[in-house]
Design an enzyme around this catalytic site. Structure first.
Site, mmCIF file in Angstrom:
data_model
loop_
_atom_site.group_PDB
_atom_site.id
_atom_site.type_symbol
_atom_site.label_atom_id
_atom_site.label_comp_id
_atom_site.label_asym_id
_atom_site.label_seq_id
_atom_site.Cartn_x
_atom_site.Cartn_y
_atom_site.Cartn_z
ATOM 1 N N ASP A 62 -6.522 -95.778 112.327
ATOM 2 C CA ASP A 62 -6.825 -96.136 110.942
ATOM 3 C C ASP A 62 -8.311 -95.969 110.707
ATOM 4 O O ASP A 62 -9.118 -96.141 111.636
ATOM 5 C CB ASP A 62 -6.404 -97.574 110.651
ATOM 6 C CG ASP A 62 -4.901 -97.745 110.562
ATOM 7 O OD1 ASP A 62 -4.217 -96.809 110.112
ATOM 8 O OD2 ASP A 62 -4.409 -98.825 110.925
ATOM 9 N N ASP A 79 -0.643 -94.087 105.544
ATOM 10 C CA ASP A 79 -0.393 -95.389 104.920
ATOM 11 C C ASP A 79 -0.459 -95.293 103.402
ATOM 12 O O ASP A 79 0.329 -95.918 102.694
ATOM 13 C CB ASP A 79 -1.427 -96.420 105.391
ATOM 14 C CG ASP A 79 -1.340 -96.727 106.871
ATOM 15 O OD1 ASP A 79 -0.255 -96.571 107.462
ATOM 16 O OD2 ASP A 79 -2.381 -97.126 107.441
#
Length: 165
Positions: A123, A139
């Site tokens: 991420d 995401d």
């Protein structure tokens, strides 16, 4: 070429674009930003709004259910089968339903690649104006598509039925 083939090609190309962008940015972040980067090592994307950092998430949203690699991969496989089944069996009638399902699946595949290869998801996007989960392109695709799907389903008007006489 039939309209149906063009649509399928569109699904594939859009999905590949999301997956490629997600994987390319993750690879760049891994090479360019140290894991758990300090503020000085992070890269401003939009100053004061969002910067790039580098974390690993072995869970799902907000790191919940950490360590569920194989469960998440099984759920990914089931989700992909469900989306393909819904497309083939014409269970998603509106074009927006089909597109949102396909693009959410592409995001899920992007994160699934990370889970399969590494056991975690990379991420990188971190909002500066509020404390929120750090997230990635996959995401964004998953969440935006799912939120739009729910909103559009709630706002959809059913065709009026003719009155019986």
């Amino acid at each position: 070429m039939t309209a149906k083939k063009k649509t399928v090609i569109g699904y594939v190309l859009a999905s590949l674009a999301i997956i490629a962008a997600d994987q390319a940015l993750k690879a760049w972040v891994v090479r360019s930003i140290p894991l758990n980067a300090s503020a000085a090592q992070q890269r401003a994307l939009i100053p004061g709004v969002v910067h790039l950092t580098h974390i690993r998430n072995s869970g799902v949203a907000f790191g919940m259910f950490s360590g569920g690699r194989w469960l998440f991969l099984a759920l990914l496989a089931a989700f992909c089968v469900l989306v393909v089944w819904a497309l083939v069996r014409h269970k998603l009638s509106a074009p927006w339903e089909r597109w949102l399902a396909v693009l959410a699946m592409a995001g899920a595949i992007g994160n699934g690649i990370d889970r399969a290869l590494y056991g975690y998801v990379v991420d990188m996007f971190e909002l500066e104006f509020m404390h929120f989960a750090v997230f990635n392109i996959a995401d964004i695709a998953i969440n935006v598509c799912c939120i739009l799907f729910v909103l559009l389903m709630l706002l959809r008007r059913e065709p009026e039925k003719p009155e019986e006489t």
